[in-house]
Design an enzyme around this catalytic site. Structure first.
Site, short mmCIF file in Angstrom:
data_model
loop_
_atom_site.label_atom_id
_atom_site.label_comp_id
_atom_site.label_asym_id
_atom_site.label_seq_id
_atom_site.Cartn_x
_atom_site.Cartn_y
_atom_site.Cartn_z
CB SER A 44 -0.86 0.00 1.27
OG SER A 44 -1.49 1.25 1.44
CE1 TYR A 103 -4.32 -1.81 5.24
CE2 TYR A 103 -3.28 0.24 4.60
CZ TYR A 103 -3.92 -0.94 4.25
OH TYR A 103 -4.14 -1.23 2.92
#
Ligand SMILES: NC(=O)c1ccc[n+]([C@@H]2O[C@H](COP(=O)([O-])OP(=O)(O)OC[C@H]3O[C@@H](n4cnc5c(N)ncnc54)[C@H](O)[C@@H]3O)[C@@H](O)[C@H]2O)c1
Length: 283
Positions: A144, A157
């Site tokens: 990501s 995350y």
């Protein structure tokens, strides 16, 4: 891996969002599919869409929790026993939780790191030896933009996705050391529309304990939901860009162009040894 037709792809998180689009892209290229997810209804919907868009393609499914090594090893055995080999692995299943670092529960950390970090580690552990033995293969890890820079509310995350970038880069070096003909692609998208903001729908009961609602947490959840819904690229476009990178054996994939200039700005901030980089105020 130039030629994908008649090869075998394994996709984790294949029951929704980007995993579903990977399945459709692979099916259109004539690959056989092994789709894994904790969401069996989602898997069935993916198979329906695959059959509609690429009739005749073989697609099998299995309920797998990628945070559990024995289940990922079971997936590798399942794929091998059904198709004899595995050429392309997508370590794609992922979840997220928002909030300030000090409010996260132990279960928040265990859940997100279990899926996003250990899920990738177990995928590599279970499938790369098969690829090395057969002399070809390619691994796609879904990282990501959050693996390259940190935003308020995203500590677990971001930590998990930084680890995915690091594991992916190291995997290339280890494969080179082993003289193995296996490609690796590390995908680092910014926000795009999927069900990721509702990750908790598939959270296991034993790791359900999350922090009580707080204004900071709610603010970050709302920002995440908005950013995901308003992503500039679709999951289908990102999947197609990734498949092209596999075919051209490219490692880094940044579908959103702006991320590369933010990474550069972060490197410059580190170079200057001053304040922590904040991508949200970097313009
Ligand atoms: N959507 C975004 O804005 C965005 C941005 C960057 C990266 N990503 C990454 O893309 C990947 C795909 O996510 P998405 O956006 O398609 O979200 P999604 O929620 O639509 O799909 C994720 C899938 O992973 C599955 N999953 C969750 N826990 C699992 C487990 N323990 N074992 C197996 N499967 C599990 C879910 O059931 C779901 O089908 C993730 O790794 C995510 O972190 C998403």
């Amino acid at each position: 891996m130039k030629q994908l037709k008649d090869k075998v792809a394994v996709i984790t998180g294949g029951g929704s969002g980007l995993g579903r689009e990977f399945a459709l892209c692979c099916a259109r290229r004539g690959m056989a599919l092994v789709l894994a997810d904790v969401d069996e209804q989602g898997l069935a919907e993916t198979v329906q869409q695959v059959e509609a868009s690429a009739p005749g393609v073989q697609a099998i499914t299995r309920r797998v929790d990628v945070s559990r090594l024995e289940e990922v090893q079971g997936l590798a055995e399942f794929a091998k026993s059904r198709f004899g080999s595995v050429h392309l692995l997508f370590n794609n299943a992922g979840v997220g939780v928002s909030g300030p670092v000090w409010e996260y529960t132990a279960a928040d950390w265990q859940w997100v790191l279990g899926v996003n970090l250990l899920g990738v580690a177990w995928g590599i552990k279970a499938f790369v030896p098969i690829m090395i033995a057969q002399g070809e293969g390619h691994v796609v890890n879904t990282a990501s933009a959050a693996g390259w820079m940190s935003s308020a509310g995203s500590a677990i995350y971001s930590a998990s996705k930084s680890a995915v970038v690091s594991i992916s880069e190291t995997l290339v070096l280890d494969l080179k050391d082993a003289d193995a003909n296996i490609g690796v692609t590390c995908l680092s998208p910014a926000f795009f529309a999927t069900a990721i903001a509702n990750s908790a729908r598939n959270r296991p009961a034993e790791l359900a304990e999350t922090a009580p609602d707080s204004p900071l947490r709610r603010k970050r959840e709302e920002m995440l939901r908005y950013a995901v819904e308003h992503g500039r690229l679709s999951a289908a476009e990102i999947a197609e860009m990734t498949l092209q990178a596999v075919e051209e054996n490219r490692f880094y994939v940044f579908p959103h162009r702006k991320i590369k200039s933010l990474i550069q700005a972060r490197a410059e901030a580190a170079q200057e040894e001053k304040q922590a980089f904040d991508p949200m105020s970097a313009g």
